[in-house]
Design a protein around this motif. Structure first.
Motif, PDB file in Angstrom:
ATOM      1  N   LEU A  12      46.640  31.048  47.647  1.00 36.55           N
ATOM      2  CA  LEU A  12      45.705  30.366  46.748  1.00 36.55           C
ATOM      3  C   LEU A  12      44.701  31.333  46.144  1.00 36.55           C
ATOM      4  O   LEU A  12      44.255  31.146  45.009  1.00 36.55           O
ATOM      5  N   GLN A  13      44.314  32.359  46.868  1.00 38.07           N
ATOM      6  CA  GLN A  13      43.404  33.366  46.315  1.00 38.07           C
ATOM      7  C   GLN A  13      44.031  34.086  45.128  1.00 38.07           C
ATOM      8  O   GLN A  13      43.321  34.551  44.232  1.00 38.07           O
ATOM      9  N   ASN A  14      45.351  34.163  45.125  1.00 38.30           N
ATOM     10  CA  ASN A  14      46.049  34.852  44.039  1.00 38.30           C
ATOM     11  C   ASN A  14      46.422  33.923  42.893  1.00 38.30           C
ATOM     12  O   ASN A  14      47.114  34.347  41.962  1.00 38.30           O
ATOM     13  N   SER A  15      46.005  32.665  42.961  1.00 36.78           N
ATOM     14  CA  SER A  15      46.388  31.672  41.959  1.00 36.78           C
ATOM     15  C   SER A  15      45.229  31.371  41.013  1.00 36.78           C
ATOM     16  O   SER A  15      44.219  30.778  41.415  1.00 36.78           O
ATOM     17  N   ALA A  16      45.376  31.762  39.751  1.00 33.92           N
ATOM     18  CA  ALA A  16      44.369  31.415  38.739  1.00 33.92           C
ATOM     19  C   ALA A  16      44.368  29.909  38.494  1.00 33.92           C
ATOM     20  O   ALA A  16      43.319  29.326  38.165  1.00 33.92           O
ATOM     21  N   ASP A  17      45.513  29.268  38.654  1.00 34.89           N
ATOM     22  CA  ASP A  17      45.586  27.813  38.471  1.00 34.89           C
ATOM     23  C   ASP A  17      44.736  27.098  39.514  1.00 34.89           C
ATOM     24  O   ASP A  17      44.090  26.091  39.211  1.00 34.89           O
ATOM     25  N   PHE A  18      44.732  27.607  40.735  1.00 33.92           N
ATOM     26  CA  PHE A  18      43.890  27.008  41.772  1.00 33.92           C
ATOM     27  C   PHE A  18      42.418  27.123  41.394  1.00 33.92           C
ATOM     28  O   PHE A  18      41.648  26.156  41.507  1.00 33.92           O
ATOM     29  N   ALA A  19      41.999  28.308  40.968  1.00 36.29           N
ATOM     30  CA  ALA A  19      40.585  28.516  40.611  1.00 36.29           C
ATOM     31  C   ALA A  19      40.161  27.595  39.476  1.00 36.29           C
ATOM     32  O   ALA A  19      39.043  27.059  39.486  1.00 36.29           O
ATOM     33  N   ARG A  20      41.045  27.384  38.499  1.00 35.41           N
ATOM     34  CA  ARG A  20      40.708  26.476  37.391  1.00 35.41           C
ATOM     35  C   ARG A  20      40.644  25.031  37.875  1.00 35.41           C
ATOM     36  O   ARG A  20      39.746  24.275  37.489  1.00 35.41           O
ATOM     37  N   ALA A  21      41.613  24.639  38.700  1.00 38.38           N
ATOM     38  CA  ALA A  21      41.659  23.248  39.147  1.00 38.38           C
ATOM     39  C   ALA A  21      40.425  22.882  39.955  1.00 38.38           C
ATOM     40  O   ALA A  21      39.911  21.760  39.857  1.00 38.38           O
ATOM     41  N   TRP A  22      39.919  23.823  40.747  1.00 36.74           N
ATOM     42  CA  TRP A  22      38.775  23.534  41.615  1.00 36.74           C
ATOM     43  C   TRP A  22      37.465  24.103  41.069  1.00 36.74           C
ATOM     44  O   TRP A  22      36.429  24.042  41.724  1.00 36.74           O
ATOM     45  N   ARG A  23      37.547  24.672  39.863  1.00 38.60           N
ATOM     46  CA  ARG A  23      36.358  25.191  39.167  1.00 38.60           C
ATOM     47  C   ARG A  23      35.586  26.182  40.042  1.00 38.60           C
ATOM     48  O   ARG A  23      34.359  26.098  40.195  1.00 38.60           O
ATOM     49  N   CYS A  24      36.322  27.096  40.639  1.00 38.66           N
ATOM     50  CA  CYS A  24      35.694  28.101  41.502  1.00 38.66           C
ATOM     51  C   CYS A  24      35.074  29.207  40.650  1.00 38.66           C
ATOM     52  O   CYS A  24      35.713  29.719  39.719  1.00 38.66           O
ATOM     53  N   ARG A  25      33.875  29.574  40.958  1.00 36.24           N
ATOM     54  CA  ARG A  25      33.166  30.603  40.208  1.00 36.24           C
ATOM     55  C   ARG A  25      33.861  31.954  40.416  1.00 36.24           C
ATOM     56  O   ARG A  25      34.408  32.240  41.484  1.00 36.24           O
ATOM     57  N   ARG A  26      33.819  32.781  39.413  1.00 36.68           N
ATOM     58  CA  ARG A  26      34.419  34.100  39.495  1.00 36.68           C
ATOM     59  C   ARG A  26      33.715  34.919  40.569  1.00 36.68           C
ATOM     60  O   ARG A  26      32.488  34.969  40.633  1.00 36.68           O
ATOM     61  N   GLY A  27      34.477  35.552  41.446  1.00 40.64           N
ATOM     62  CA  GLY A  27      33.905  36.337  42.508  1.00 40.64           C
ATOM     63  C   GLY A  27      33.730  35.593  43.815  1.00 40.64           C
ATOM     64  O   GLY A  27      33.384  36.190  44.837  1.00 40.64           O
ATOM     65  N   SER A  28      33.971  34.272  43.802  1.00 44.26           N
ATOM     66  CA  SER A  28      33.906  33.499  45.048  1.00 44.26           C
ATOM     67  C   SER A  28      35.118  33.844  45.909  1.00 44.26           C
ATOM     68  O   SER A  28      36.109  34.395  45.411  1.00 44.26           O
ATOM     69  N   PRO A  29      35.062  33.563  47.222  1.00 48.04           N
ATOM     70  CA  PRO A  29      36.179  33.937  48.102  1.00 48.04           C
ATOM     71  C   PRO A  29      37.540  33.440  47.625  1.00 48.04           C
ATOM     72  O   PRO A  29      38.542  34.131  47.807  1.00 48.04           O
ATOM     73  N   MET A  30      37.596  32.244  47.021  1.00 51.37           N
ATOM     74  CA  MET A  30      38.880  31.702  46.582  1.00 51.37           C
ATOM     75  C   MET A  30      39.178  32.029  45.120  1.00 51.37           C
ATOM     76  O   MET A  30      40.193  31.592  44.583  1.00 51.37           O
ATOM     77  N   ASN A  31      38.311  32.807  44.473  1.00 52.27           N
ATOM     78  CA  ASN A  31      38.550  33.262  43.100  1.00 52.27           C
ATOM     79  C   ASN A  31      38.110  34.712  42.985  1.00 52.27           C
ATOM     80  O   ASN A  31      37.141  35.046  42.288  1.00 52.27           O
ATOM     81  N   PRO A  32      38.820  35.605  43.704  1.00 54.77           N
ATOM     82  CA  PRO A  32      38.401  37.004  43.743  1.00 54.77           C
ATOM     83  C   PRO A  32      38.615  37.702  42.402  1.00 54.77           C
ATOM     84  O   PRO A  32      39.360  37.221  41.540  1.00 54.77           O
ATOM     85  N   ALA A  33      37.984  38.828  42.258  1.00 54.99           N
ATOM     86  CA  ALA A  33      38.098  39.589  41.015  1.00 54.99           C
ATOM     87  C   ALA A  33      39.496  40.177  40.843  1.00 54.99           C
ATOM     88  O   ALA A  33      39.987  40.340  39.729  1.00 54.99           O
ATOM     89  N   THR A  34      40.155  40.478  41.962  1.00 49.04           N
ATOM     90  CA  THR A  34      41.494  41.072  41.925  1.00 49.04           C
ATOM     91  C   THR A  34      42.505  40.108  42.515  1.00 49.04           C
ATOM     92  O   THR A  34      42.280  39.551  43.592  1.00 49.04           O
ATOM     93  N   ARG A  35      43.601  39.904  41.819  1.00 46.97           N
ATOM     94  CA  ARG A  35      44.674  39.048  42.310  1.00 46.97           C
ATOM     95  C   ARG A  35      45.959  39.848  42.408  1.00 46.97           C
ATOM     96  O   ARG A  35      46.211  40.760  41.631  1.00 46.97           O
ATOM     97  N   CYS A  36      46.811  39.456  43.372  1.00 46.48           N
ATOM     98  CA  CYS A  36      48.115  40.087  43.556  1.00 46.48           C
ATOM     99  C   CYS A  36      49.181  39.121  43.054  1.00 46.48           C
ATOM    100  O   CYS A  36      49.293  37.997  43.563  1.00 46.48           O
ATOM    101  N   VAL A  37      49.943  39.537  42.073  1.00 46.45           N
ATOM    102  CA  VAL A  37      50.980  38.681  41.490  1.00 46.45           C
ATOM    103  C   VAL A  37      52.215  39.525  41.225  1.00 46.45           C
ATOM    104  O   VAL A  37      52.111  40.617  40.662  1.00 46.45           O
TER     105      VAL A  37
END
Length: 842
Positions: free
Chosen positions: A815-840
């Motif tokens: 989920l940390q690597n999912s931009a769709d998750f961050a959008r769905a839950w409106r997680c702020r950039r840099g939060s634990p579940m919306n990190p600056a770096t994603r692995c895809v």
């Protein structure tokens, strides 16, 4: 005359002329109608009628326009009212029992005080352990174990109940009854085991005990190789030599001979219901019970006197002490069963001393051989399959002879005699010039060093080693005294581990392990073909399309590799639910042909089934691979078989809590991600070596391979950072790389498939109690809930040694690597579940 004269005549009608001689003879007429009927009166238009017709069409047009305006106003008013009503109308809510069950489960599992953007696992699973307390029989508990326990409960109830069915179904019931009949087992004592020992050319107790005090070890002879052969064909068990028949890595349509270190060290069902996991390698090499992936039933014993002395020992010495005591007690029971009190010339103290010396000697030889086996058990998947040489049996013999002689020992022919002895029970005749044997480099090293060690070991010690190896896996299935001995020592070895599994569930598990298809026949629903299976096929089709789309978007694959990937996706086969033939009349009897079961002979029942399976496997050697099931339909797991490019989804995985959850968003978030996980395994760090036909070929371009390896480092670093405070350790990102890639790929594929599914079929209703959540949010909620569980410190230690990441990280990492998750839950950039770096990757 001209009426209303105008130029050129009457504009309203033709001119009428009368002749001069015309004589009026018409009688008086009363009205105009009479005149018209008589033909004497010609109609003449009036100015009023003319005016009326001229403006009548305009009046109608005006009236129509007014009416249309009125209707338009009404429509506008109705639309406004509808929109206002819709805004205040409650959303469409799913009220099926499946939706209500899923809603209740999610609500009870969640800890809504947690921020989903900080710790999504706690948000989804924070209260799961409260609603699902861990039973004493398990060190860890999760949805998979919960489901497997319920499956065994259903199996137990069926096997213990009345009812008819095909012969194998009745045999499964008889086998369960024999397992549950502990009274008969106690009456039989150790006699069933001793009878088996005789067929293996083994004595009722180890000769090394020397209960007569006048035994001459120097003159003792023991044909260890013949006994090892008999152990393989009669028990299906590897001792000293590992042998199996696998599909050829380079040509999956045929079988090959494979040799090396022991693979199947315990062919019998385990007395502990440990959860099965993926087997990415050829197999886990198993030795003494320090391997966490498969608990060994050979570590159980208790003796107060020795345990008191053990408290002062180090952990390593304590473990060794427990083992030695257990083996000593096991040996003594067989000595007494064989009439040792009557034939021994030793006092009880002298007998005990001899027995403990015997146990100590076994521990020594076992440790040496275990070390040889362990040297090649740490190979990675790529190392194992990257280079598998093939040899003739003479080439193997020449190599091992050279090593034996270099160790100042006498070489003896082993490998040809072993293969001839094993295949002697089959219809196959080996061609030693053309039937080459696959042996990895590490296995060849083991075979050589084992030959050297055996050549220098006294025959009486080899007999002791083989005797205990065979005895410790058979004896636990006999008397209550032996089972109690095993369990007490198991508890002493692992003081924080789980309580023993109830006998009824253990027997149900044993029947399921050995007669899984018969059990599946009993619980399979014929409606599955028309109801559930089509849904799963649709989901799989959508998942494959999603992966194809994701592959098309990546930049690190060249076009040729993408095309090969598409072809592999298209040709990926699936085994869903249970075999198509399972419910056909006569097919089950054919599948279990040769199996005999008796309600009074529990151990013999298991041995007979094992022997039938061994013989059938040997007879298939010359036949083609029929790509059959990799597991039983009753196993709570799913598999990707690399060499067959096939995924297997057992029947029980297509039920709650993984499927049939009421809403598509929940089904795709749970089962969909599991299917995506298995599909992705065909293209992860290991599966990429096998092409669309399941053959080990370099079907990726070199540039693509290098790009892939570079991208995987992101995953290694990410998962390496995951810290487990209970153990003060980190996860091994390299060891878990393949499974982590599969988790991430499966999540992305399932989410893409859900979006396409909803686009085609329209929006779904709301989940009761979760009306404020979108389908996307429910998808991620379902995925997180899939990994809910509770673990002890000991089970976390086991998880760290496994190729899968711990449960909490499996929910969090992808989920940390999912931009769709961050959008769905409106997680702020840099939060634990919306990190600056994603692995895809996909």
């Amino acid at each position: 005359m001209n009426a209303w004269p105008g130029e050129g005549g009457d504009v309203m009608g033709p001119t009428v002329t009368r002749t001069g001689s015309a004589k009026t003879t018409t009688p008086p007429l009363k009205n105009g109608n009479d005149l018209r009927e008589s033909g004497y009166l010609i109609a003449v238009g009036s100015r009023t009628a003319r005016f009326r017709r001229k403006h009548q069409s305009k009046m109608l047009l005006i009236m129509l326009l007014v009416l249309l305006l009125l209707l338009l106003c009404i429509a506008i008013v109705m639309t406004v009212l509808y929109i206002k009503q819709k805004r205040h109308r409650p959303p469409r809510v799913c009220e099926t029992k499946e939706c209500l069950r899923s809603a209740a489960n999610l609500a009870l599992s969640m800890d809504t005080s947690a921020d989903p953007c900080d710790d999504f696992y706690k948000y989804v699973c924070g209260n799961w352990a409260v609603d699902h307390p861990r039973p004493d029989a398990y060190r860890s508990y999760d949805w998979f174990r919960d489901k497997q326990t319920k499956v065994y409960t259903v199996v137990r109830d069926f096997l213990s109940g009345n009812g008819s069915g095909p012969r194998p179904v009745q045999q499964a019931k008889d086998m369960y009854a024999a397992c549950m009949d502990t009274e008969t087992l106690d009456k039989l004592g150790l006699k069933p085991v001793i009878k088996v020992l005789e067929t293996l050319n083994l004595p009722p107790y180890p000769t090394f005990v020397n209960i007569t005090e006048d035994f001459d070890y120097s003159s003792y002879s023991f044909d260890w190789l013949e006994t090892v052969i008999q152990v393989k064909v009669k028990l299906g068990m590897d001792v000293l030599i590992g042998f199996d028949i696998f599909t050829d890595p380079r040509n999956s349509s045929v079988y090959r001979l494979v040799m090396g270190s022991p693979e199947t060290t315990n062919p019998f069902p385990s007395v502990h219901n440990e959860r099965k996991r993926h087997a990415g390698k050829k197999s886990q090499r198993l030795g003494i019970p320090t391997n966490p992936n498969k608990p060994d039933d050979s570590i159980l014993f208790n003796n107060e006197h020795y345990f008191e002395s053990m408290e002062k020992s180090s952990d390593e010495n304590k473990h060794a002490h427990i083992y030695k005591i257990f083996y000593a007690e096991l040996i003594k029971l067989f000595v007494l069963e064989s009439g040792g009190n009557d034939i021994t010339k030793l006092s009880e103290t002298e007998l005990d001393q001899n027995i403990f010396l015997t146990a100590d000697e076994y521990w020594s030889i076992n440790s040496d051989l275990y070390q040889l086996e362990s040297d090649n058990s740490t190979m990675s998947d790529e190392e194992l399959f990257s280079n598998i040489p093939e040899f003739t049996v003479d080439e193997i013999q020449a190599h091992t002879d050279a090593v034996v002689e270099s160790n100042n020992a006498t070489a003896s022919p082993i490998w040809k005699r072993y293969l001839e002895g094993v295949f002697n029970i089959s219809n196959v005749e080996l061609d030693f010039k053309n039937d080459k044997i696959l042996v990895s480099d590490a296995d060849l090293k083991y075979m050589a060093l084992m030959s050297a060690l055996v050549a220098k070991t006294p025959p009486v010690v080899l007999e002791l080693y083989v005797w205990i190896k065979v005895m410790e896996v058979m004896s636990v299935h006999t008397t209550s005294e032996i089972r109690s001995l095993f369990q007490r020592s198991y508890d002493a070895m692992h003081p924080h581990r789980a309580a023993p599994t109830p006998r009824s569930l253990m027997c149900a598990s044993a029947v399921n392990d050995l007669m899984g298809m018969a059990v599946s026949y009993a619980i399979a629903d014929p409606s599955f073909y028309n109801v559930t299976k089509p849904k799963i096929k649709t989901m799989l089709h959508e998942m494959k399309n999603a992966l194809s789309h994701l592959v098309g978007q990546v930049k690190w694959m060249d076009d040729d590799t993408k095309l090969a990937t598409y072809q592999k996706i298209i040709q990926m086969k699936s085994l869903i639910g249970f075999p198509d033939w399972l419910l056909d009349e006569g097919k089950l009897e054919q599948y279990y042909e040769g199996v005999e079961v008796n309600v009074d002979t529990h151990l013999d029942n298991m041995i007979n089934i094992i022997q039938v399976k061994i013989k059938k496997a040997l007879n298939r050697f010359r036949g083609g691979n029929n790509f059959t099931w990799a597991t039983d339909p009753t196993e709570v797991n799913a598999y990707h078989t690399f060499q067959e490019n096939t995924i297997t989804i057992p029947l029980v995985m297509l039920q709650y809590p993984f499927f049939d959850l009421g809403l598509d968003s929940l089904n795709y978030g749970s089962l969909g991600t599991v299917l995506g996980h298995e599909i992705t395994h065909g293209f992860d760090n290991f599966g990429r070596q096998f092409d669309k036909n399941g053959n080990m070929l370099a079907w990726w371009s070199n540039s693509t391979v290098h790009a892939f390896i570079n991208m995987t480092q992101c995953f290694v670093d990410q998962y390496n950072d995951y810290y487990i405070p209970e153990l003060d350790e980190h996860v091994d990102g390299k060891k878990t790389l393949g499974e982590n890639i599969a988790d991430n790929g499966g999540l992305r594929e399932a989410f893409a498939a859900l979006k396409e599914h909803l686009r085609k079929h329209g929006p779904e209703p709301k989940l009761p109690g979760f009306e404020h959540m979108s389908s996307e949010q429910l998808f991620f909620l379902s995925y997180g809930n899939l990994w809910c569980g509770v673990s002890t410190k000991e089970s976390l230690e086991d998880e760290l040694s496994d190729e899968h990441s711990p449960q909490a990280l499996r929910a969090r990492g992808a989920l940390q690597n999912s931009a769709d998750f961050a959008r769905a839950w409106r997680c702020r950039r840099g939060s634990p579940m919306n990190p600056a770096t994603r692995c895809v990757i996909f």
